[in-house]
Design a protein around this motif. Structure first.
Motif, short mmCIF file in Angstrom:
data_model
loop_
_atom_site.label_atom_id
_atom_site.label_comp_id
_atom_site.label_asym_id
_atom_site.label_seq_id
_atom_site.Cartn_x
_atom_site.Cartn_y
_atom_site.Cartn_z
N VAL A 92 1.33 -1.26 -0.69
CA VAL A 92 0.36 -0.04 -0.09
C VAL A 92 1.07 1.15 0.00
N LYS A 93 0.92 2.25 -1.32
CA LYS A 93 1.46 4.11 -1.26
C LYS A 93 0.44 4.38 -0.26
N ALA A 94 -0.93 3.81 -0.42
CA ALA A 94 -1.26 5.58 0.13
C ALA A 94 -3.23 5.36 0.92
N VAL A 95 -2.96 6.02 1.84
CA VAL A 95 -4.22 5.68 2.66
C VAL A 95 -5.06 6.88 2.61
N VAL A 96 -6.77 7.25 2.50
CA VAL A 96 -7.07 7.99 2.17
C VAL A 96 -8.24 7.91 2.32
N PHE A 97 -9.07 8.83 4.10
CA PHE A 97 -9.33 9.48 4.78
C PHE A 97 -11.07 10.05 3.88
N GLY A 98 -12.17 9.43 4.49
CA GLY A 98 -12.84 9.64 4.16
C GLY A 98 -13.10 11.43 4.77
N ALA A 99 -14.32 12.45 4.54
CA ALA A 99 -14.35 14.13 5.49
C ALA A 99 -15.09 12.68 6.51
N SER A 100 -16.37 12.73 6.27
CA SER A 100 -17.01 11.81 7.52
C SER A 100 -16.72 11.20 8.48
N LEU A 101 -15.36 10.29 8.04
CA LEU A 101 -14.61 9.54 9.16
C LEU A 101 -13.93 10.58 9.77
N GLN A 102 -13.42 11.75 9.57
CA GLN A 102 -12.36 12.82 10.43
C GLN A 102 -13.31 13.17 11.19
N GLU A 103 -14.55 13.32 10.87
CA GLU A 103 -15.00 14.36 11.21
C GLU A 103 -15.80 13.96 12.64
N ASN A 104 -15.45 12.75 12.88
CA ASN A 104 -16.38 11.61 13.57
C ASN A 104 -14.97 10.94 14.49
N GLY A 105 -14.39 12.04 15.08
CA GLY A 105 -13.18 12.28 16.33
C GLY A 105 -13.09 10.89 16.36
N GLU A 106 -13.63 10.11 17.77
CA GLU A 106 -13.77 8.85 18.30
C GLU A 106 -13.55 7.91 17.40
N THR A 107 -14.55 7.65 16.00
CA THR A 107 -14.58 6.63 15.61
C THR A 107 -13.36 6.72 14.44
N PHE A 108 -12.55 7.86 14.24
CA PHE A 108 -11.69 7.95 13.42
C PHE A 108 -10.69 7.44 14.17
N LYS A 109 -10.10 7.87 15.94
CA LYS A 109 -9.02 7.12 16.69
C LYS A 109 -9.14 5.90 16.62
N LYS A 110 -10.68 5.37 17.01
CA LYS A 110 -10.47 4.18 16.84
C LYS A 110 -9.98 3.22 16.16
N VAL A 111 -10.34 3.60 13.93
CA VAL A 111 -9.95 3.20 12.48
C VAL A 111 -7.88 2.97 12.88
N LEU A 112 -7.93 4.28 13.78
CA LEU A 112 -6.44 4.43 14.06
C LEU A 112 -5.38 3.48 14.23
N ASN A 113 -6.32 3.20 15.54
CA ASN A 113 -6.26 2.27 16.46
C ASN A 113 -5.73 1.31 15.64
N GLY A 114 -6.77 0.84 14.92
CA GLY A 114 -7.08 -0.85 14.14
C GLY A 114 -5.51 -0.71 13.38
N MET A 115 -5.78 0.11 12.78
CA MET A 115 -4.58 0.02 11.44
C MET A 115 -3.26 -0.14 12.48
N GLU A 116 -3.10 0.48 13.32
CA GLU A 116 -1.45 0.47 13.67
C GLU A 116 -1.35 -0.49 13.83
N ALA A 117 -2.71 -1.18 14.69
CA ALA A 117 -1.94 -2.37 15.34
C ALA A 117 -1.59 -3.93 13.50
N GLU A 118 -2.59 -3.28 12.57
CA GLU A 118 -1.87 -4.21 11.50
C GLU A 118 -0.82 -4.07 11.30
N SER A 119 0.31 -4.94 11.66
CA SER A 119 1.59 -4.67 11.17
C SER A 119 2.12 -4.73 9.56
N SER A 120 1.30 -5.64 8.63
CA SER A 120 1.36 -5.64 7.37
C SER A 120 0.72 -4.65 6.81
#
Length: 217
Positions: free
Chosen positions: A109-137
């Motif tokens: 993967v070269k790039a990740v694109v976040f939608g505006a709706s996700l970024q506007e929901n701060g708590e959900t955005f943070k949970k998404v990032l936590n899940g992404m960071e846990a995925e070492s691949s």
């Protein structure tokens, strides 16, 4: 709040954090031949507030051009644009497995694109990032971008047969003048959240008369 309730809440939050990248659960350590893998070049992620659904868009890479691999059989890559929705990891994974036989490999993967709706929901955005960071691949190096309409971006990329990952990273790699900027990467976002810092300004992707444009680069 009782101990049992706290444990259940943590389990639920972890599930939501991994849901947006539920497809990454397919990238375990099993051995699969390169020609039987699917390689996303760009991952798009958004959140549907009313439906309480995650949206995951995968822009697939060219196996020979983007991964350095060569096919040894008549196997073909899946469609360049894959689009899934689901309320949790299981639904997203089931949607992928129901339509695609290739093993999902997110190591290119070269790039990740976040939608505006996700970024506007701060708590959900943070949970998404936590899940992404846990995925070492996935790693920390993909460049990050944002867009007002993930669906419009996916449609435009498909119509123009654009190699979006190459285009987005090329905006940085192919600039040599003094005005060239460094890309914002997943690592920068993780660091900001961990240290409670102001989030970095994420470059925005816009569609102008069917042309993909990026501001902030």
């Amino acid at each position: 709040m009782g101990e049992e309730a706290i444990v259940w809440r943590k389990i639920k939050e972890t599930s939501f954090g991994m849901a947006v990248l539920g497809l990454a659960l397919l990238t375990s350590c099993q051995v699969v031949e390169p020609e039987k893998r699917a390689y996303p070049q760009v991952i798009g992620i958004d959140w549907q507030e009313e439906e309480e659904n995650y949206i995951v868009w995968l822009h697939m890479a060219s196996l020979t051009e983007d991964t350095g691999q060569s096919k040894q059989s008549g196997e073909t890559q899946p469609g360049k644009e894959l689009y899934f929705t689901g309320s949790d990891a299981q639904e997203i994974r089931a949607a992928y497995e129901a339509t695609r036989e290739q093993y999902l490999d997110i190591g290119h993967v070269k790039a990740v694109v976040f939608g505006a709706s996700l970024q506007e929901n701060g708590e959900t955005f943070k949970k998404v990032l936590n899940g992404m960071e846990a995925e070492s691949s996935l790693g920390n190096s993909p460049c990050i971008f944002t867009t007002e309409s993930l669906g419009e971006l996916a449609e435009t990329v498909e119509e123009q047969e654009l190699s979006l990952g190459d285009f987005l990273t090329g905006l940085y790699e192919n600039r040599t003048d003094v005005s060239a900027q460094s890309p914002v990467k997943l690592a920068d976002l993780y660091r900001a959240f961990h240290k409670n810092m102001v989030l970095p300004e994420i470059p925005a992707i816009e569609i102008d008369k069917s042309i993909v444009k990026v501001s902030g680069t």
